[in-house]
Design an enzyme around this catalytic site. Structure first.
Site, PDB file in Angstrom:
ATOM      1  N   ASP A  14      79.837  27.064  54.162  1.00  0.00           N
ATOM      2  CA  ASP A  14      78.560  26.654  54.714  1.00  0.00           C
ATOM      3  C   ASP A  14      78.525  26.015  56.085  1.00  0.00           C
ATOM      4  O   ASP A  14      78.798  24.826  56.245  1.00  0.00           O
ATOM      5  CB  ASP A  14      77.929  25.676  53.737  1.00  0.00           C
ATOM      6  CG  ASP A  14      77.404  26.445  52.591  1.00  0.00           C
ATOM      7  OD1 ASP A  14      76.285  26.928  52.705  1.00  0.00           O
ATOM      8  OD2 ASP A  14      78.162  26.597  51.620  1.00  0.00           O
TER       9      ASP A  14
ATOM     10  N   ARG B 240      26.752  34.449  42.856  1.00  0.00           N
ATOM     11  CA  ARG B 240      25.943  35.531  42.276  1.00  0.00           C
ATOM     12  C   ARG B 240      25.243  35.051  40.997  1.00  0.00           C
ATOM     13  O   ARG B 240      25.220  35.745  39.993  1.00  0.00           O
ATOM     14  CB  ARG B 240      26.819  36.745  41.975  1.00  0.00           C
ATOM     15  CG  ARG B 240      26.052  38.038  41.963  1.00  0.00           C
ATOM     16  CD  ARG B 240      26.855  39.153  41.321  1.00  0.00           C
ATOM     17  NE  ARG B 240      26.190  40.422  41.510  1.00  0.00           N
ATOM     18  CZ  ARG B 240      26.415  41.499  40.781  1.00  0.00           C
ATOM     19  NH1 ARG B 240      27.307  41.483  39.832  1.00  0.00           N
ATOM     20  NH2 ARG B 240      25.778  42.607  41.015  1.00  0.00           N
TER      21      ARG B 240
ATOM     22  N   TRP C 166      36.027  46.880  33.840  1.00  0.00           N
ATOM     23  CA  TRP C 166      36.145  45.446  33.551  1.00  0.00           C
ATOM     24  C   TRP C 166      35.993  44.683  34.871  1.00  0.00           C
ATOM     25  O   TRP C 166      36.914  44.625  35.667  1.00  0.00           O
ATOM     26  CB  TRP C 166      37.513  45.186  32.939  1.00  0.00           C
ATOM     27  CG  TRP C 166      37.799  43.797  32.485  1.00  0.00           C
ATOM     28  CD1 TRP C 166      37.920  42.679  33.262  1.00  0.00           C
ATOM     29  CD2 TRP C 166      38.049  43.383  31.148  1.00  0.00           C
ATOM     30  NE1 TRP C 166      38.225  41.592  32.489  1.00  0.00           N
ATOM     31  CE2 TRP C 166      38.312  41.987  31.186  1.00  0.00           C
ATOM     32  CE3 TRP C 166      38.083  44.040  29.919  1.00  0.00           C
ATOM     33  CZ2 TRP C 166      38.609  41.258  30.040  1.00  0.00           C
ATOM     34  CZ3 TRP C 166      38.378  43.299  28.779  1.00  0.00           C
ATOM     35  CH2 TRP C 166      38.635  41.923  28.851  1.00  0.00           C
ATOM     36  N   ASP C 167      34.831  44.100  35.065  1.00  0.00           N
ATOM     37  CA  ASP C 167      34.517  43.491  36.364  1.00  0.00           C
ATOM     38  C   ASP C 167      34.735  41.972  36.337  1.00  0.00           C
ATOM     39  O   ASP C 167      34.849  41.351  35.263  1.00  0.00           O
ATOM     40  CB  ASP C 167      33.051  43.811  36.700  1.00  0.00           C
ATOM     41  CG  ASP C 167      32.797  43.924  38.193  1.00  0.00           C
ATOM     42  OD1 ASP C 167      33.632  43.434  38.975  1.00  0.00           O
ATOM     43  OD2 ASP C 167      31.751  44.482  38.572  1.00  0.00           O
TER      44      ASP C 167
ATOM     45  N   ASP D 193      34.593  47.469  46.937  1.00  0.00           N
ATOM     46  CA  ASP D 193      33.195  47.887  46.842  1.00  0.00           C
ATOM     47  C   ASP D 193      32.810  48.707  48.059  1.00  0.00           C
ATOM     48  O   ASP D 193      31.734  49.298  48.103  1.00  0.00           O
ATOM     49  CB  ASP D 193      32.275  46.663  46.769  1.00  0.00           C
ATOM     50  CG  ASP D 193      32.073  46.215  45.333  1.00  0.00           C
ATOM     51  OD1 ASP D 193      32.500  46.945  44.423  1.00  0.00           O
ATOM     52  OD2 ASP D 193      31.487  45.138  45.130  1.00  0.00           O
TER      53      ASP D 193
END
Ligand code: DGJ
Length: 719
Positions: A49, A442, A476-477, A544
């Protein structure tokens, strides 16, 4: 193949083209050594290392410094599972708070086993297939926490699936404050990082930038994997392009909050961590309880970004999706949403079905609006009873079946409107505190999927509908991000996770009870496009947005991680280009139709029928189950070109599209993935060339281009 070299204490995981190597040092720490192109062996002595010899500890009992022979130092060494609360400040994958408030953990090796196969998770989706698995159990030096790390490699695939389980092995409660599923440390930082961000209608836009020092986090805290960032990211060399170069990709089999942290520290070590977002995450484990984290996946490709996609696509199709007929050609889907939204009755839907049939649809999907009093989007989510005064579902389905069509229906199970019978009867079923003003989105609240009673109730109501009516398909939304998270049934820190587990439980139960029903996912378009949902739903609404120009970007971005068979992609009445043009683009997803079909002219109907013809002839072999290549990126210039080749390399479809108007200029597009020696006829100039010619010279699109033109070129082996 997974091996353990007992003498040198080295674990080596080999995929088709990669090796992943780590060792156990004398203290029991797992030291990450290598992840990259296949290696025969790793010489541990080469990793001293950073040349330091600082590996010292002190113990009062002995009053002496102790050194470790391998120079492991817990601030800078590459770790397989970084410690927390010690010197490593680059991020630990697991943080557990003990009863005294301390969070220090350093996990050390206890035992391991290597076996054929792969275990499944109890509450979460998990991948499957012919594989080998390594499980390592680790104990915490600072307490009674046991950690089980698992690594699975699928036969013939450059994919490593990782998982973490955390167990409280003590006598007092502990709190898990972070439970990531994956850590990969690289001894370098010269990478570019590609992620896929977006919004509603602009999902998964690809963005590539060089890594810089410090932490870069992409994440979701929206209660779903989100439009805003997709749970998928790529680290690649600066010279890596679509066709060549090394790339590593990381993803997550989960649909809720996630974080993908890429941290470049002062040593130029790059640490990648991925898991459930730890903001708003706390899980209390009682003695002997276990928390299982979701699966995560790591891909290695030395054949560019297309190579990453090939691995992801094969993995999703072969090792993730569980629907039995997912590889078969899917019926041409017609969806009612963009045609009539919520404004329909039995007569208008019957008319839609007749016209949809006339243009070749084979599955009619009645979208939102068939239940409760759902004439506006302000009401009735939760009331999953047919609105008999609005729609005679028996008649609608009879009509479909008599036209030889399948029938599908829309649900949004995880939501509730305050204006619903369900909410009035059970306001405690909604998330958020009832004594406070809650944010609507919504007009709806999220339902509390962490509550078993809610899951049972939804299962019953949805089962009733699916049993009573011959339904072939469910959309299925999920139409809101989740804000106020309080739950009457789950503790604050667990709720985001428990609602996802509840959703999976509901999906799992319904899938089991109705094995023939095809479930398609959706979340305001593509707001939950992830490996978790794909386990249950082999297809997801990509967006969409049906504007075909926007779709070029959305589908291009989505294709990095997800096969075309998973991308629901529809033509609509959008006037920006012809149905043929829109169809050419939609064919590079799982094509469907969405508009008022009664308004189509005869010539438009013919266009749609022709697209259906291409879909039926080529889709299953070439698009859905073939190998996909990105050729030209719309994110980089004026063109988008992609292609897909059947696995037997006898057929291919090529899409070329431009955005802006352009004069004549040389414009050859070189193809990929063909058989050099096979002759193929192409539908652009009607001629036949061998595969090498297409891949070296290319298809010639050197013509005047008006804005938004598309070309679909079909290549078929000419015997
Ligand atoms: C959002 C979806 O993405 C649309 O396709 C449609 O199903 C609406 N929800 C219905 O409310």
């Amino acid at each position: 193949m997974i091996t353990f070299d007992n003498e040198n204490k080295i674990f080596k995981i080999d995929g088709k083209n990669f090796s992943y190597i780590f060792s156990v040092n004398s203290k029991g720490i797992l030291r990450h050594l290598y992840y990259g192109k296949s290696l025969k062996a790793y010489d541990v002595s080469s990793s001293s290392d950073l040349g330091f010899d600082w590996s010292r500890t002190y113990l009062d009992e002995t009053g002496a410094e102790r050194t470790y022979d391998d120079n492991y130092y817990n601030d800078r060494s590459l770790a397989e599972i970084a410690s927390h609360g010690l010197m490593d400040k680059s991020g630990a994958p697991v943080i557990v708070r003990k009863i005294d408030g301390s969070t220090a953990t350093e996990f050390t090796y206890a035992e391991h086993r290597i076996y054929r196969g792969k275990s499944t998770l109890e509450t979460l989706p998990s991948s499957h297939g012919d594989a080998q698995t390594l499980e390592i159990v680790m104990s915490d030096r600072f307490g009674d926490v046991r950690l089980t790390l698992s690594y699975t490699v699928f036969d013939g695939l450059d994919m490593l699936v990782r998982n973490t389980r955390i167990q409280n092995a003590g006598k007092t409660d502990v709190t898990v404050e972070r439970a990531y599923s994956l850590e990969v440390d690289f001894p370098e930082s010269e990478f570019d990082f590609i992620h896929f961000h977006g919004d509603w209608c602009t999902e998964r836009f690809a963005e590539r930038a060089p890594l810089i020092n410090g932490m870069h986090r992409i994440s979701s805290n929206f209660g779903r994997s989100s439009h805003e960032e997709n749970p998928f990211g790529i680290l690649c060399r600066k010279s890596t392009c679509e066709q060549s170069g090394e790339a590593y990709a990381f993803s997550f089999v989960y649909s809720g909050n996630f974080a993908l942290d890429v941290n470049v520290d002062k040593w130029h070590r790059t640490r990648v961590l991925m898991g459930i977002n730890d903001e708003d995450f706390r899980v209390v484990l009682n003695p002997s309880q276990t928390f299982e984290a979701p699966e995560s996946v790591a891909v290695y490709s030395d054949s560019g970004l297309n190579g990453v996609s090939h691995i992801m696509h094969d993995f999703v199709r072969e090792n993730l999706i569980t629907y039995k007929n997912a590889k078969l050609l899917r019926p041409v889907l017609f969806n009612s949403w963009e045609g009539c939204y919520l404004d329909f009755d039995t007569r208008s839907i019957v008319e839609y079905i007749e016209h949809a049939r006339d243009i070749g649809a084979e599955l009619f999907v009645l979208d939102d609006g068939w239940f409760g009093k759902r004439n506006t989007d302000e009401t009735s989510l939760g009331d999953w009873y047919v609105a008999k005064d609005k729609i005679d579902l028996d008649r609608v389905i009879r009509k479909c079946k008599s036209c030889g069509m399948k029938f599908g229906i829309w649900f949004e199970p995880e939501m509730i409107n305050p204006d619903s019978e369900l909410y009035r009867a059970h306001p405690e079923y909604a998330l958020g505190r009832r004594d406070m003003e809650r944010t609507l989105s919504r007009h709806q609240l999220a339902i509390d999927m962490s509550n078993d009673k809610v899951v049972d109730l939804l299962f019953e109501r949805m089962s009733d509908i699916l049993e009573k009516y011959p339904i072939d398909y469910v959309k299925w939304d999920h139409n809101r991000n989740i804000g106020e998270i309080a739950s009457a049934s789950a503790a604050y820190g667990e709720t985001y996770h428990r609602i996802i587990v509840g959703t999976y439980r509901l999906l799992g139960r319904l899938r089991k009870k109705f094995p023939d029903v095809f479930f398609e996912g959706c979340a305001s378009g593509g707001g939950r496009f992830d490996l978790g949902m794909l386990y249950y739903c082999p297809q997801i609404w990509a967006s969409d947005e049906t504007d075909p120009v926007q779709r070029l970007f959305i589908q291009y971005g989505t294709s990095y991680a997800y096969p075309l068979s998973t991308m629901g992609s529809h033509i609509s009445k959008n006037p920006i280009m012809s149905y043929t043009g829109k169809g050419n683009i939609a064919l590079f997803g799982t094509y469907g139709i969405e508009m008022n079909p009664c308004l189509l002219s005869e010539s438009e109907r013919d266009e749609v029928r022709k697209i259906n013809g291409v879909y039926k002839k080529y889709h299953a072999d070439v698009i859905a189950n073939g190998d996909f290549y990105r050729l030209l990126s719309p994110f980089d210039g004026n063109y988008m070109s992609v292609m897909s080749v059947s696995k037997d390399k006898t057929k291919a479809l090529v899409l070329f599209a431009n955005l802006l108007k352009e004069n004549n200029r040389y414009r050859f597009v070189r193809l990929q993935g063909l058989d050099e020696n096979k002759m193929y006829t192409n539908s652009l100039d009607g001629k036949s060339y061998d595969g090498a010619y297409y891949m070296r010279v290319g298809l010639n699109f050197s013509v005047w281009l008006d804005e938004f033109r598309t070309f679909l070129v079909i290549l078929e082996e000419s015997k």
